[in-house]
Design an enzyme around this catalytic site. Sequence first.
Site, PDB file in Angstrom:
ATOM      1  N   HIS A 122       1.987   3.529  -1.389  1.00 24.36           N
ATOM      2  CA  HIS A 122       1.123   2.621  -1.070  1.00 24.36           C
ATOM      3  C   HIS A 122       0.333   2.912  -0.372  1.00 24.36           C
ATOM      4  CE1 HIS A 122      -1.034  -0.820  -2.365  1.00 24.36           C
ATOM      5  NE2 HIS A 122      -0.806  -1.421  -1.404  1.00 24.36           N
ATOM      6  N   CYS A 123       0.458   3.141   0.809  1.00 21.14           N
ATOM      7  CA  CYS A 123      -0.604   3.193   1.960  1.00 21.14           C
ATOM      8  C   CYS A 123      -2.068   3.588   1.975  1.00 21.14           C
ATOM      9  CB  CYS A 123       0.183   3.338   2.951  1.00 21.14           C
ATOM     10  SG  CYS A 123       1.550   1.323   2.972  1.00 21.14           S
ATOM     11  N   ILE A 124      -1.563   4.614   1.814  1.00 20.23           N
ATOM     12  CA  ILE A 124      -2.579   5.826   3.135  1.00 20.23           C
ATOM     13  C   ILE A 124      -3.653   6.172   1.748  1.00 20.23           C
ATOM     14  CG2 ILE A 124      -2.563   8.821   3.805  1.00 20.23           C
ATOM     15  CD1 ILE A 124      -1.184   6.757   5.509  1.00 20.23           C
ATOM     16  N   ASP A 171      -5.051   2.042   1.197  1.00 26.87           N
ATOM     17  CA  ASP A 171      -5.295   1.116   2.124  1.00 26.87           C
ATOM     18  C   ASP A 171      -6.641   1.342   2.973  1.00 26.87           C
ATOM     19  OD1 ASP A 171      -3.447  -0.524   1.422  1.00 26.87           O
ATOM     20  OD2 ASP A 171      -2.218   0.195   3.762  1.00 26.87           O
TER      21      ASP A 171
END
Length: 420
Positions: A257-259, A262
């Site tokens: 989900h992050c890289i 975000d």
Amino acid sequence: MDLVVIGLGYVGLPLVREACRAGLQVGGLDRDPRVVSGLEAGRSHIDDVSGAEVEQMVAAGFTASQDEAILKDARTVVICVPTPLSEDGGPDLTAVRGATGTVARNLTAGTLVVLESTTYPGTTEEVVLPILEESGLVAGQDFHLAFSPERIDPGNAVYGVRNTPKIVGGVTPACASAAAAFYGKFVDTVVQAKGTREAEMAKLLENTYRHVNIALVNEMAVFCNELGIDLWDAIDCAATKPFGFQAFRPGPGVGGHCIPIDPNYLSYKVRSLGYPFRFVELAQEINDRMPRYIVERTQQLLNREGKPLKDTQILLLGVTYKADIADQRESPARPVARRLRRLGADLTFHDPYVGSWEVDGSEVPSAGADLAEALRQADLAIVLADHTAYDAETLIEHARLLFDTRGRTRGVSHESVELL
């Protein structure tokens, strides 16, 4: 309740576990009936919390519910709902707005409300605060409001909620102090940011740093192949420097989900000022094109062996986004498989953490549990996730031809193995 967590996924459930361990009376609110019924039955739906741990949480008094009445008189409410990208590339705050509205309907004086969902700087004060104040209560006066970025790393056996420093930023100093006191009950180190925007920016800075550096080595992997340079060896050599360098390694793309997600929040915010955030946009372009590059290299390898890509048996090793977990969010394996399939390849997959796998609604056949046999049956195997099960000896011994995009075989010279 001492704490009610809204959103019982990869962020919310580990938070619940640590709060229960600290002796807090904890409740959870989630819209998915399967999540709620599973937790009530002692089952976990995420990698980092086991079924036995869920049973311990329930025994300690944890209650999962779909009913917002669980928020009544909660001392602290933490919002951990998803923030995917919208069609215009910014964060989709639908879940955040919905959860905040639910809190507002049940808000009482003295409550601490914390947003943990990753988003762009300004969200807490520009979006969450006005919705909460529709209750008639005033932030910083009648209730406390803060932002605390989640720092969950799925599959990390060393760092979890308790021993990862927790950043908190409050709407007022009193709000920050209240949030710090709350997290201090079950987190070893709490760091107070200047405000909510600084706390929001800290999360985006962390992930943008990784995004840009991964893009750097991914681009280097492309031209190092052309130059005949072993980039993996060069990185290992550079990593011996005891200062000024942190090793990042190339791969088939970025996942989780992050890289992939975000840094786009920050780019979205910067674009609202009238100019682009070039580093993020370039990194996104480079990392997004890696699956295409993997397929191009696959074609080159097969051409070298005198084989066409069409109707060739290709085995994809690992379809999760990182090693030794079942999480498939934004996995680069999916765009790799999509392109290979369009070009006529005959695909199978092997992954010790995934029983069945679909791409665009169409099932990709499993090669079965026997890794050695799966390798022998395929014309070409591509390592896409660096699971521990994919040890170099097994891969080299049984694969007819191997394209290793994760460096499982780095340091080994063999005619049937190609490193990214």
